[in-house]
Each structure stands twice: as C-alpha cells, then as structure tokens.
Design a protein around this motif. Sequence first.
Motif, PDB file in Angstrom:
ATOM      1  N   PRO A 117      23.142  55.708  24.304  1.00 38.04           N
ATOM      2  CA  PRO A 117      23.700  54.968  23.174  1.00 38.04           C
ATOM      3  C   PRO A 117      25.212  55.205  23.048  1.00 38.04           C
ATOM      4  CG  PRO A 117      22.727  56.975  22.372  1.00 38.04           C
ATOM      5  CD  PRO A 117      22.460  56.939  23.859  1.00 38.04           C
ATOM      6  N   TYR A 118      25.806  54.576  22.032  1.00 36.25           N
ATOM      7  CA  TYR A 118      27.249  54.709  21.827  1.00 36.25           C
ATOM      8  C   TYR A 118      27.546  56.026  21.115  1.00 36.25           C
ATOM      9  CZ  TYR A 118      28.047  49.918  23.334  1.00 36.25           C
ATOM     10  OH  TYR A 118      28.139  48.761  24.078  1.00 36.25           O
ATOM     11  N   ARG A 119      28.064  56.967  21.906  1.00 36.17           N
ATOM     12  CA  ARG A 119      28.499  58.255  21.348  1.00 36.17           C
ATOM     13  C   ARG A 119      29.985  58.424  21.651  1.00 36.17           C
ATOM     14  NH1 ARG A 119      23.365  60.373  23.457  1.00 36.17           N
ATOM     15  NH2 ARG A 119      21.937  60.670  21.693  1.00 36.17           N
ATOM     16  N   PHE A 120      30.668  59.172  20.802  1.00 32.48           N
ATOM     17  CA  PHE A 120      32.119  59.287  20.928  1.00 32.48           C
ATOM     18  C   PHE A 120      32.600  60.608  20.369  1.00 32.48           C
ATOM     19  CE2 PHE A 120      31.295  57.847  16.672  1.00 32.48           C
ATOM     20  CZ  PHE A 120      32.314  58.369  15.892  1.00 32.48           C
ATOM     21  N   LYS A 121      33.876  60.863  20.600  1.00 28.58           N
ATOM     22  CA  LYS A 121      34.576  61.976  19.974  1.00 28.58           C
ATOM     23  C   LYS A 121      35.823  61.440  19.287  1.00 28.58           C
ATOM     24  CE  LYS A 121      33.106  65.714  23.081  1.00 28.58           C
ATOM     25  NZ  LYS A 121      33.572  66.831  23.940  1.00 28.58           N
ATOM     26  N   ILE A 122      36.195  62.057  18.188  1.00 33.38           N
ATOM     27  CA  ILE A 122      37.451  61.700  17.526  1.00 33.38           C
ATOM     28  C   ILE A 122      38.567  62.356  18.327  1.00 33.38           C
ATOM     29  CG2 ILE A 122      38.768  61.795  15.379  1.00 33.38           C
ATOM     30  CD1 ILE A 122      36.027  62.358  13.981  1.00 33.38           C
ATOM     31  N   SER A 123      39.499  61.555  18.812  1.00 31.85           N
ATOM     32  CA  SER A 123      40.543  62.102  19.675  1.00 31.85           C
ATOM     33  C   SER A 123      41.862  62.326  18.940  1.00 31.85           C
ATOM     34  CB  SER A 123      40.776  61.190  20.883  1.00 31.85           C
ATOM     35  OG  SER A 123      41.021  59.852  20.489  1.00 31.85           O
ATOM     36  N   GLY A 124      42.007  61.785  17.752  1.00 32.85           N
ATOM     37  CA  GLY A 124      43.232  62.050  16.989  1.00 32.85           C
ATOM     38  C   GLY A 124      43.569  60.936  16.029  1.00 32.85           C
ATOM     39  N   ARG A 125      44.847  60.832  15.732  1.00 30.75           N
ATOM     40  CA  ARG A 125      45.369  59.817  14.824  1.00 30.75           C
ATOM     41  C   ARG A 125      46.398  58.984  15.585  1.00 30.75           C
ATOM     42  NH1 ARG A 125      43.505  58.567   9.904  1.00 30.75           N
ATOM     43  NH2 ARG A 125      45.606  58.315   9.078  1.00 30.75           N
ATOM     44  N   THR A 126      46.509  57.723  15.209  1.00 35.00           N
ATOM     45  CA  THR A 126      47.457  56.852  15.902  1.00 35.00           C
ATOM     46  C   THR A 126      48.894  57.299  15.689  1.00 35.00           C
ATOM     47  OG1 THR A 126      47.468  55.348  13.996  1.00 35.00           O
ATOM     48  CG2 THR A 126      45.945  54.841  15.804  1.00 35.00           C
ATOM     49  N   LYS A 127      49.161  58.005  14.605  1.00 29.86           N
ATOM     50  CA  LYS A 127      50.528  58.439  14.324  1.00 29.86           C
ATOM     51  C   LYS A 127      50.699  59.948  14.483  1.00 29.86           C
ATOM     52  CE  LYS A 127      51.465  54.604  11.174  1.00 29.86           C
ATOM     53  NZ  LYS A 127      51.871  54.183   9.809  1.00 29.86           N
ATOM     54  N   HIS A 128      49.652  60.654  14.897  1.00 32.01           N
ATOM     55  CA  HIS A 128      49.714  62.103  15.029  1.00 32.01           C
ATOM     56  C   HIS A 128      49.628  62.489  16.500  1.00 32.01           C
ATOM     57  CE1 HIS A 128      48.336  62.983  10.631  1.00 32.01           C
ATOM     58  NE2 HIS A 128      49.437  62.248  10.719  1.00 32.01           N
ATOM     59  N   PHE A 129      50.765  62.633  17.109  1.00 31.42           N
ATOM     60  CA  PHE A 129      50.860  63.000  18.512  1.00 31.42           C
ATOM     61  C   PHE A 129      52.289  63.496  18.744  1.00 31.42           C
ATOM     62  CE2 PHE A 129      51.916  58.529  18.020  1.00 31.42           C
ATOM     63  CZ  PHE A 129      53.144  58.439  18.647  1.00 31.42           C
ATOM     64  N   ILE A 130      52.514  64.090  19.904  1.00 32.71           N
ATOM     65  CA  ILE A 130      53.878  64.425  20.310  1.00 32.71           C
ATOM     66  C   ILE A 130      54.121  63.761  21.659  1.00 32.71           C
ATOM     67  CG2 ILE A 130      55.544  66.235  20.849  1.00 32.71           C
ATOM     68  CD1 ILE A 130      53.971  68.162  19.145  1.00 32.71           C
ATOM     69  N   ASN A 131      55.096  62.884  21.690  1.00 34.18           N
ATOM     70  CA  ASN A 131      55.478  62.238  22.942  1.00 34.18           C
ATOM     71  C   ASN A 131      56.999  62.122  22.990  1.00 34.18           C
ATOM     72  OD1 ASN A 131      55.008  61.021  25.428  1.00 34.18           O
ATOM     73  ND2 ASN A 131      54.994  58.960  24.546  1.00 34.18           N
ATOM     74  N   ALA A 132      57.659  63.241  22.716  1.00 35.24           N
ATOM     75  CA  ALA A 132      59.121  63.250  22.684  1.00 35.24           C
ATOM     76  C   ALA A 132      59.725  63.277  24.077  1.00 35.24           C
ATOM     77  CB  ALA A 132      59.605  64.466  21.885  1.00 35.24           C
ATOM     78  N   PHE A 133      58.958  63.770  25.059  1.00 33.82           N
ATOM     79  CA  PHE A 133      59.482  63.930  26.413  1.00 33.82           C
ATOM     80  C   PHE A 133      58.536  63.348  27.464  1.00 33.82           C
ATOM     81  CE2 PHE A 133      60.594  67.492  23.639  1.00 33.82           C
ATOM     82  CZ  PHE A 133      61.977  67.357  23.594  1.00 33.82           C
ATOM     83  N   GLY A 134      57.650  62.437  27.030  1.00 32.00           N
ATOM     84  CA  GLY A 134      56.676  61.846  27.943  1.00 32.00           C
ATOM     85  C   GLY A 134      55.441  62.695  28.143  1.00 32.00           C
ATOM     86  N   GLU A 135      55.224  63.695  27.265  1.00 27.56           N
ATOM     87  CA  GLU A 135      54.090  64.599  27.429  1.00 27.56           C
ATOM     88  C   GLU A 135      52.795  64.045  26.858  1.00 27.56           C
ATOM     89  OE1 GLU A 135      56.537  66.421  24.039  1.00 27.56           O
ATOM     90  OE2 GLU A 135      56.600  64.688  25.356  1.00 27.56           O
ATOM     91  N   GLU A 136      52.868  63.084  25.944  1.00 27.36           N
ATOM     92  CA  GLU A 136      51.703  62.395  25.384  1.00 27.36           C
ATOM     93  C   GLU A 136      50.624  63.371  24.913  1.00 27.36           C
ATOM     94  OE1 GLU A 136      50.268  59.188  27.757  1.00 27.36           O
ATOM     95  OE2 GLU A 136      52.267  58.417  28.184  1.00 27.36           O
TER      96      GLU A 136
END
Length: 505
Positions: free
Chosen positions: A359-378
């Motif tokens: 069935p459809y199972r998932f994990k919460i991976s984060g928030r669309t605005k909560h990340f660090i990608n200041a140097f391409g580290e994503e």
Amino acid sequence: MEVINTFMTWIFKNRIGQIEKFKNNPLEIQHEILFKLIYTARDTEFGKKHHFRQISSYKDFNQWVPMHDYESIMPYIEQTMKGQQNVIWPTPIHWFSKSSGTTSSRSKFIPVSPESLEECHFKGGKDMLSLYVTNYPNTKLFTGKSLSIGGSLQTNPLDYNKSSSYGDISAVIMRNLPKWAQLARTPSLEVALMSEWEEKIEKMAEETIGENVTSLTGVPTWTLVLIDKVLEKTGSSNILDVWPNLEVFFHGAVAFGPYRNLFQKLIPSEGMHYMETYNASEGFFGIQDQIDSDELLLMLDYGIFYEFIPMEELEQEQPTVIPLDEVEVGKNYALLITTNAGLWRYKIGDTVKFTSIRPYRFKISGRTKHFINAFGEELIVENAEKAIENTCKITGASISNFTAAPVYFGDNQEQGTHEWIIEFVHFPEDRETFVRILDEELRAANSDYDAKRYRDMVLKLPIVHLVEEGLFEKWLKSKGKLGGQNKVPRLSNNRDYLDEIVRLL
C-alpha cells in the motif's frame, strides 16, 4: 475495567476492514473523494468561481482550480472568519485551527468544518487505536486513561456574532470530543485548555500524578517537559514509578528519532510502545501501522484528495502536479491537499517520500521552506534528524531540540559552514567527538553535503553550540510562541532564527 477493555478492543478492531478496503483500492477511493468534494462544494462562492458544476474529470479539476498557498487562499478564510458562510465549504464553520507550523510571526488560521472533525480528525484518532489494538491484541490500554497535552482556545475577534473560536488543532479536537472520549482522558478539560503554559504544565502534573495513565499523546518536546515536572514532584527516577501501566506514546509533529533514547531512559520498559501519527492543522494524513517500521500509512478515506509536486519543480512557475497513481518510491514531493474543510489544492508546506505504493506508505522528509542549500548541499530535515539520532546513539547523548543555519562566505570566513545550536538533556562525554561524528553522519546521509565537505573545499566542519535545556523555550517565550504547536525550525536557509537564539546564549 477488564470488561470495558475487552469491549473497547473489540470495537476498535472492527475498523480494520475499512482500512484494508482503501489499502486495496486506493485510486478508486481517491477518485470518489475528489468528486464528492467537488459536488458538495459546487454552490459555494469558491465552487461557482471555479466552475465546479462543469468539472467532470481530474483533467478539468487540474485546469480550472489553481494551486493555493496560504496567502492566496487567505481572503476566503478571512471572509469565513468574519462570519460569512458558504464561501469555501457549504456547512457552517465555527472552528479554526491556529497554526504557525514554525515560529513565523504571522499565524495561519485553518478552517475546521464539522466534516473534517468527524470524518478526518476523529476518524484518525479512532484508526490510530484500531491499528494499535490490532498490533498488540493483549493491550490493557482501556483499563486506564490517556494523558493528552492540548493547546488553548479563544473567541474569534473577527466574528461579530462571537460564534466561532480558534486555537491549536489539539485544543479544537479536545473541546469537541464526545463524552465517552472525555471520560477516558486526563487532565480535566479546564486544565488541558489553559493558555499559560508554565502554569498549565504545573497543574497537569498535579492532576495526573494520581491517575492510572496507560497512554500518552502529544508532541515529544512538551511531553518530556511534563514528564520532568511529574518526576520532580514525585521524586521518582522514572515515570513507571508513577504510571506503572503506561504502555504507549502516540506522538507526532516532530521526528521521534532524536528523542527515542531519552524516552527509553525515562520509561525503562520493554513493553513500552511508540506509535507515530501525522496529524496537522489541515488534516490527519498518516499513521504508523507496522510494529517494526517507522513508515506511515497514507490514510485515504478521510475526505482528503492528495496531489504531489516533485521537489525539483517546486519553485517553477508552472510545476508538474501529479495525483497519487503517478508517485514514485524514493522521490521527494511537496504535498498538495484538497479537503472537506474547503482547502482547495493547498500547499501544506510539508514534504514526503514514499517508501511503498502497495500500500501507499511514506515518511515525512521535511518542510518546503526548511532546508539548507546555501552552497549546493541540499540538506533537508530528514538528513539532519537522522544524523542527530545516529550521533546520539554513538555518543550516548540525549537532546531536546536543535536548529541549524548556514554561515556564508565573508566576515573573515574563507569557507562556508553550518552553525548548529543543540540543546541537551545528557551531554556527550567529549564535545569535539560529538561534532566530528555529527559531521560524518551528515556526510553519510547526504551525498551533496559530503561532496561540499570534501577536503574542506566548500564547507568546513560545522560550528556547534552545545547548550543546556531551556534556551529554546526562552526564545519561544520571547516571541510569544510558547506552547501549542509552535516549534523551533530544524533548518533554515537564512540566519534569522539562529541569530536571535545565539544572542540569548
């Protein structure tokens, strides 16, 4: 009580057949829900504007109904808060969930219709119990009470008739629970809905010490605060001395991994269970249905229609939007929902990653605005939480909270880095070792971060502040955000949050 426990266990097990139905027929169920929502709202102000009576296919829906963030749907919600009805949903809406989701200065007010209460939030709570008693048939859950930590409520000042209220979704749910459910929970409603959190925790501890608590429900951070207060008042070394029949913690809102070791120390029982849920202001979306897996089952018959945006397209002007039948395992998606409370193609702000489609199972991976990608580290929240969890296991430390943000080039910085503030319950023996292992775990969790850390060419070793408990609570209090669903942002791509907290060190 044994008779009641046996009866209640039987009652909740009966729902499993319905869960199996949507697991086996997910796409049919989702199709039915979409067109039921469109039909129900066809004569609302929103429905008329977007040609609901002419929608006969998903293609029509995708073409005629635009995606919304909070800012674009807010005018409809404000009309409803001012007492106008039949704006986005036909049945009267008298409850609103106040949600910041993070500690942003501006609150969001999410409509809570009678249907969303009954068919989504309440149903989710019942299914949580159904899945639990199915997985643990010898449970004694119903021989005692559930201790739940709710938010607070207040009258809606925009409603001239004073006929509506708002508050944390936990408070809205708690206030509307049926009588049988009120009898099965603790503390009293009066205490549970108090708005002053320091006094509330004090009174909750006083009221619940003498109860037979068999389950806890809430956010890990505030549950730990309450447990500490109970232990302080009783002089006990672990919570089983106070609540010997405690058997399960139903948790959500933040990832549990970084807190697991601490809970296991405070509740030293092999018979203690932990069950994750995904219940937000906007709806009840997922429940952990397997004993040995932290994946969440997507709950498909709660009056919510799901769509998804591939994360790599999120910032595009016209991103690809796909229904459930087109998702792929392992890809990161922004969640888009249409609900039985009048949220139409609403970007909730969370990201998910499917682990299974049958069935459809998932994990919460984060928030669309909560990340660090200041140097391409994503670097996303999922990476950070997993790295913290593993680092704590290796070093024997226990944390209560953390946040991180980038340190940019300049200001005497030849390389960029990340700056962390981590609040500890139990400090690691060697702080330098903790930082090194955290960096290694981040590199293991994220290949882009690992590449940027190669020989310190782009990113150098993180700056980590190891602090005692209380700092984040002090910051939340200074922002007027203490309690409820307010949380410290795990990651931010700017330094607004972190600089404010650093000033309190």
